[in-house]
Design a protein around this motif. Structure first.
Motif, mmCIF file in Angstrom:
data_model
loop_
_atom_site.group_PDB
_atom_site.id
_atom_site.type_symbol
_atom_site.label_atom_id
_atom_site.label_comp_id
_atom_site.label_asym_id
_atom_site.label_seq_id
_atom_site.Cartn_x
_atom_site.Cartn_y
_atom_site.Cartn_z
ATOM 1 N N GLY A 82 0.500 -1.031 -0.390
ATOM 2 C CA GLY A 82 -0.342 0.088 -0.231
ATOM 3 C C GLY A 82 0.785 1.463 -0.260
ATOM 4 O O GLY A 82 0.679 2.309 0.131
ATOM 5 N N ILE A 83 1.869 0.838 -0.801
ATOM 6 C CA ILE A 83 2.850 2.467 -0.361
ATOM 7 C C ILE A 83 2.868 2.896 -1.627
ATOM 8 O O ILE A 83 2.824 2.594 -3.169
ATOM 9 C CB ILE A 83 5.035 2.084 -0.406
ATOM 10 C CG1 ILE A 83 4.535 1.307 0.538
ATOM 11 C CG2 ILE A 83 5.581 2.849 -0.541
ATOM 12 C CD1 ILE A 83 4.465 1.910 2.137
ATOM 13 N N THR A 84 2.675 4.427 -1.763
ATOM 14 C CA THR A 84 2.560 5.745 -3.230
ATOM 15 C C THR A 84 3.792 5.933 -3.175
ATOM 16 O O THR A 84 4.918 6.172 -2.131
ATOM 17 C CB THR A 84 1.419 5.876 -2.815
ATOM 18 O OG1 THR A 84 1.939 6.785 -1.328
ATOM 19 C CG2 THR A 84 -0.190 5.349 -1.794
ATOM 20 N N THR A 85 4.032 6.351 -4.181
ATOM 21 C CA THR A 85 5.235 7.253 -4.634
ATOM 22 C C THR A 85 5.164 8.451 -3.810
ATOM 23 O O THR A 85 5.827 9.026 -3.482
ATOM 24 C CB THR A 85 4.769 7.400 -6.054
ATOM 25 O OG1 THR A 85 3.760 8.224 -6.131
ATOM 26 C CG2 THR A 85 5.020 6.820 -6.979
ATOM 27 N N ASP A 86 3.654 8.975 -3.778
ATOM 28 C CA ASP A 86 4.303 10.411 -2.645
ATOM 29 C C ASP A 86 4.769 9.907 -1.240
ATOM 30 O O ASP A 86 5.684 10.744 -0.401
ATOM 31 C CB ASP A 86 2.892 10.733 -1.791
ATOM 32 C CG ASP A 86 2.296 11.861 -3.248
ATOM 33 O OD1 ASP A 86 3.210 11.667 -4.567
ATOM 34 O OD2 ASP A 86 1.312 12.512 -2.892
ATOM 35 N N GLU A 87 4.273 8.981 -0.531
ATOM 36 C CA GLU A 87 4.864 8.062 0.331
ATOM 37 C C GLU A 87 6.494 8.082 0.588
ATOM 38 O O GLU A 87 7.349 8.338 1.116
ATOM 39 C CB GLU A 87 4.407 6.850 1.123
ATOM 40 C CG GLU A 87 3.442 7.425 1.649
ATOM 41 C CD GLU A 87 2.127 6.075 2.197
ATOM 42 O OE1 GLU A 87 0.985 6.018 2.651
ATOM 43 O OE2 GLU A 87 2.473 5.214 1.045
ATOM 44 N N PHE A 88 7.372 7.391 -0.676
ATOM 45 C CA PHE A 88 8.093 7.246 -0.616
ATOM 46 C C PHE A 88 9.263 8.595 -1.123
ATOM 47 O O PHE A 88 10.056 8.435 -0.400
ATOM 48 C CB PHE A 88 8.326 6.422 -2.310
ATOM 49 C CG PHE A 88 9.849 6.158 -2.708
ATOM 50 C CD1 PHE A 88 10.263 5.128 -2.824
ATOM 51 C CD2 PHE A 88 10.652 6.781 -3.835
ATOM 52 C CE1 PHE A 88 11.321 4.861 -2.915
ATOM 53 C CE2 PHE A 88 12.390 7.114 -4.221
ATOM 54 C CZ PHE A 88 12.458 5.772 -3.692
ATOM 55 N N VAL A 89 8.375 9.411 -1.744
ATOM 56 C CA VAL A 89 8.970 10.769 -1.996
ATOM 57 C C VAL A 89 8.763 11.273 -0.963
ATOM 58 O O VAL A 89 10.210 12.584 -0.551
ATOM 59 C CB VAL A 89 8.752 11.666 -2.513
ATOM 60 C CG1 VAL A 89 9.201 13.378 -3.381
ATOM 61 C CG2 VAL A 89 8.323 11.574 -3.997
#
Length: 318
Positions: A301-308
């Motif tokens: 459930g990881i999004t690119t926004d959470e990654f950034v």
């Protein structure tokens, strides 16, 4: 040129939509940075209305194209038409030759149509047969897509996503904003006359772009920008979770975009130089569509926004 010169544009957009300030700022940053904007959001969130309001406030030609599965590349680029009276072919320009192009529901068009945009968005020219035609000096693509309804849609190629300077996410309005939307709609139904506004001229816009491009960016912040983009390609140097989540990192276009957009963000804020927080403010919209996550990240459930966000916490600020 100062940010107050853009106030008429801001005021006109604010007269058409309520809230959505981050989205409006993204449009202005792309306008100042000579880039294209991808807008993602649910239907009915005033994406198209906001783009039209921007086009109304800027001098130039505006055209809206509704992308559909049966759209052809020639519907965008144009085509050669045979003129019997002249006995020769004549090129008839398509919508791409307008200053501001609204590509509505861009993910509904097939790959051939998407590829027709690649040369235009990157090089500001198109090639038909053996001839190349230059696009207007002011050329901006604002594309919208629906993140939920996937029936009859196509995945945008990574090469095309990379050509969008930023990707803005439009969210639902708050309760107070939705109440004000009702009041605005009531006023617009009563007032049928379109107000006359002073449009931002090309001379003014290009002067603003030169001012933004000359805004001071410290060499140490150049290193910080490079470190951020490098971290998307080599996440294992910073965190084991980042390494598990990231499949492909951002391209050098992201490095250029971070510097351009950070300058525009600082200028809009009335600052005379770029600070680290300006880079951090624009980083999510520049990186979110350029990073490919692993299947493991999607399963978690990881999004690119959470990654950034995590990346911004880990990469050291000079």
């Amino acid at each position: 040129m100062t940010p107050t010169a853009l106030q008429s544009v801001r005021d006109h957009i604010a007269s058409r939509i309520i809230g959505q300030q981050p989205f409006i700022d993204s449009m202005l940053i792309c306008l100042l940075s000579d880039g294209h904007l991808l807008v993602e959001g649910m239907p009915g969130l005033a994406k198209t209305t906001a783009v039209k309001a921007l086009a109304e406030a800027v001098e130039g030609d505006f055209h809206r194209v509704q992308f559909t599965p049966d759209l052809l590349p020639s519907d965008l680029i144009g085509t050669d038409i045979y003129r019997h009276e002249k006995g020769e072919f004549e090129f008839r320009q398509g919508p791409l030759f307008h200053n501001i192009l609204l590509a509505d529901e861009i993910n509904r068009a097939p790959a051939k149509v998407q590829s027709a945009l690649l040369e235009a968005m990157a090089e500001y020219q198109i090639t038909v047969g053996q001839r190349t035609y230059l696009l207007p000096k002011l050329f901006m693509v604002l594309a919208t897509q629906n993140p939920v309804e996937q029936e009859g849609t196509y995945h945008l190629p990574e090469a095309q996503l990379d050509r969008f300077l930023m990707q803005a996410i439009v969210t639902y309005p708050s309760r107070d904003e939705e109440r004000r939307i009702l009041e605005l709609d009531s006023r617009q139904q009563i007032q049928h006359d379109t107000p006359i506004i002073k449009r931002l001229s090309h001379i003014e816009l290009f002067a603003m772009r030169r001012t933004v491009a000359n805004l001071y960016l410290d060499p140490k912040l150049n290193d910080y920008i490079v470190d951020l983009v490098q971290a998307t390609r080599h996440p294992k140097l910073y965190d084991n979770d980042l390494e598990r989540w990231c499949r492909f990192g951002a391209s050098p276009r992201a490095t250029i975009a971070l510097a351009r957009c950070a300058r525009a963000r600082a200028w809009l804020d009335g600052d005379e130089f770029v600070a680290p927080h300006h880079i951090q403010l624009v980083a999510p919209e520049i990186l979110r569509h350029r990073i490919l996550l692993t299947f493991e990240a999607e399963a978690d459930g990881i999004t690119t926004d959470e990654f950034v966000t995590r990346l911004l916490h880990l990469v050291a600020v000079p």
